[in-house]
Design a protein around this motif. Structure first.
Motif, mmCIF file in Angstrom:
data_model
loop_
_atom_site.group_PDB
_atom_site.id
_atom_site.type_symbol
_atom_site.label_atom_id
_atom_site.label_comp_id
_atom_site.label_asym_id
_atom_site.label_seq_id
_atom_site.Cartn_x
_atom_site.Cartn_y
_atom_site.Cartn_z
ATOM 1 N N THR A 35 0.842 -1.194 0.000
ATOM 2 C CA THR A 35 0.000 0.000 0.000
ATOM 3 C C THR A 35 0.879 1.247 0.000
ATOM 4 O OG1 THR A 35 -1.768 -1.132 1.205
ATOM 5 C CG2 THR A 35 -1.761 1.267 1.292
ATOM 6 N N TRP A 36 0.430 2.252 -0.736
ATOM 7 C CA TRP A 36 1.054 3.576 -0.676
ATOM 8 C C TRP A 36 0.192 4.479 0.196
ATOM 9 C CZ3 TRP A 36 5.743 5.124 -2.300
ATOM 10 C CH2 TRP A 36 6.412 4.352 -3.246
ATOM 11 N N PHE A 37 0.855 5.186 1.095
ATOM 12 C CA PHE A 37 0.249 6.247 1.887
ATOM 13 C C PHE A 37 1.007 7.535 1.580
ATOM 14 C CE2 PHE A 37 -2.568 4.196 4.985
ATOM 15 C CZ PHE A 37 -2.193 2.871 4.879
ATOM 16 N N ARG A 38 0.423 8.636 2.003
ATOM 17 C CA ARG A 38 1.129 9.917 1.927
ATOM 18 C C ARG A 38 0.765 10.756 3.136
ATOM 19 N NH1 ARG A 38 -1.993 12.764 -3.241
ATOM 20 N NH2 ARG A 38 -3.952 13.227 -2.148
ATOM 21 N N GLU A 44 -2.715 14.100 8.747
ATOM 22 C CA GLU A 44 -2.531 12.691 9.061
ATOM 23 C C GLU A 44 -2.116 11.922 7.796
ATOM 24 O OE1 GLU A 44 -5.655 12.203 12.781
ATOM 25 O OE2 GLU A 44 -6.036 11.174 10.892
ATOM 26 N N ARG A 45 -1.479 10.792 8.035
ATOM 27 C CA ARG A 45 -1.091 9.935 6.928
ATOM 28 C C ARG A 45 -2.356 9.350 6.298
ATOM 29 N NH1 ARG A 45 4.200 6.363 7.888
ATOM 30 N NH2 ARG A 45 4.753 8.468 8.633
ATOM 31 N N GLU A 46 -2.442 9.388 4.972
ATOM 32 C CA GLU A 46 -3.655 8.936 4.301
ATOM 33 C C GLU A 46 -3.355 7.905 3.221
ATOM 34 O OE1 GLU A 46 -5.621 12.203 2.341
ATOM 35 O OE2 GLU A 46 -4.020 12.469 0.879
ATOM 36 N N PHE A 47 -4.335 7.031 3.027
ATOM 37 C CA PHE A 47 -4.258 5.975 2.024
ATOM 38 C C PHE A 47 -4.277 6.584 0.627
ATOM 39 C CE2 PHE A 47 -5.095 2.014 -0.026
ATOM 40 C CZ PHE A 47 -6.057 2.278 -1.000
ATOM 41 N N TYR A 108 -5.794 -1.706 4.518
ATOM 42 C CA TYR A 108 -6.590 -0.960 5.488
ATOM 43 C C TYR A 108 -6.288 0.521 5.328
ATOM 44 C CZ TYR A 108 -7.523 -5.383 7.836
ATOM 45 O OH TYR A 108 -7.927 -6.659 8.128
ATOM 46 N N MET A 109 -7.249 1.332 5.670
ATOM 47 C CA MET A 109 -7.061 2.769 5.630
ATOM 48 C C MET A 109 -6.184 3.244 6.791
ATOM 49 S SD MET A 109 -8.655 3.969 2.996
ATOM 50 C CE MET A 109 -10.051 3.713 1.886
ATOM 51 N N GLU A 110 -6.173 2.476 7.867
ATOM 52 C CA GLU A 110 -5.461 2.898 9.067
ATOM 53 C C GLU A 110 -3.992 2.515 8.990
ATOM 54 O OE1 GLU A 110 -7.986 0.810 9.025
ATOM 55 O OE2 GLU A 110 -9.699 1.854 9.896
ATOM 56 N N PRO A 111 -3.093 3.475 9.038
ATOM 57 C CA PRO A 111 -1.657 3.159 9.010
ATOM 58 C C PRO A 111 -1.224 2.233 10.140
ATOM 59 C CG PRO A 111 -2.002 5.490 8.602
ATOM 60 C CD PRO A 111 -3.328 4.929 8.981
#
Length: 127
Positions: A35-38, A44-47, A108-111
Motif C-alpha cells: 500500500t502507498w500512503f502519503r 494525518e497519513r492517508e491511504f 486498510y485505511m489505518e496506518p
C-alpha cells in the motif's frame, strides 16, 4: 524481516508527472500486499493506493483515481506508483507499507494496521 525503500520523489509543476518506487528486501516479496500512503505537513497519513501480492487487484483513494496507477514486479521486488496530472495538493511524503498475505484484508485505511514501512520520499508539486 521485510525492508522497504522508496525512491523517485522530487519536485514538479502542476500538471506534471512523477513515478515513485518501493523496493523490498529481506523476505519473499510476493508474500506481501503493498500500500502507498502519503502525509502532507500538518496532516494525518492517508491511504493512496494498494495492490495485492499478485498484482491482480488494485485499489485507489478517490483523490488518486484516474491519475495514479499502482503496479508491481515481483521478479524485481518493486512496486511503482505512477502519478499523472499532479496537483499542489498531492504534495506530501509518500510511504510504501506492507501487509502479509493471509493476514486479513488486502489493505486498510489505518496506518496502524501495517508493520512494515519505508522511510518515505518527498513529492512536491508547485502551482
Amino acid at each position: 524481516q521485510l525492508q522497504l525503500v522508496e525512491s523517485g520523489g522530487g519536485m514538479v509543476q502542476a500538471g506534471g508527472s512523477l513515478r515513485v518506487s518501493c523496493v523490498a528486501s529481506g523476505d519473499t516479496f510476493s508474500n506481501y500486499h503493498i500500500t502507498w500512503f502519503r502525509q502532507a505537513p500538518g496532516k494525518e497519513r492517508e491511504f493512496v493506493a494498494a495492490i495485492s501480492w499478485s498484482g491482480t487487484s488494485t485499489y485507489y483513494a478517490d483523490s488518486a483515481k484516474g491519475r495514479f496507477t499502482i503496479s508491481r514486479d515481483n521478479a524485481k521486488n518493486t512496486v511503482t506508483l505512477q502519478m499523472l496530472t499532479l496537483k499542489p495538493e498531492d504534495t506530501a511524503v509518500y510511504y510504501c507499507a506492507a501487509r502479509p498475505r493471509g493476514g486479513g484484508s488486502l489493505f486498510y485505511m489505518e496506518p496502524s494496521r501495517y508493520d512494515y514501512w519505508g522511510q518515505g520520499t518527498q513529492v512536491t508539486v508547485s502551482s
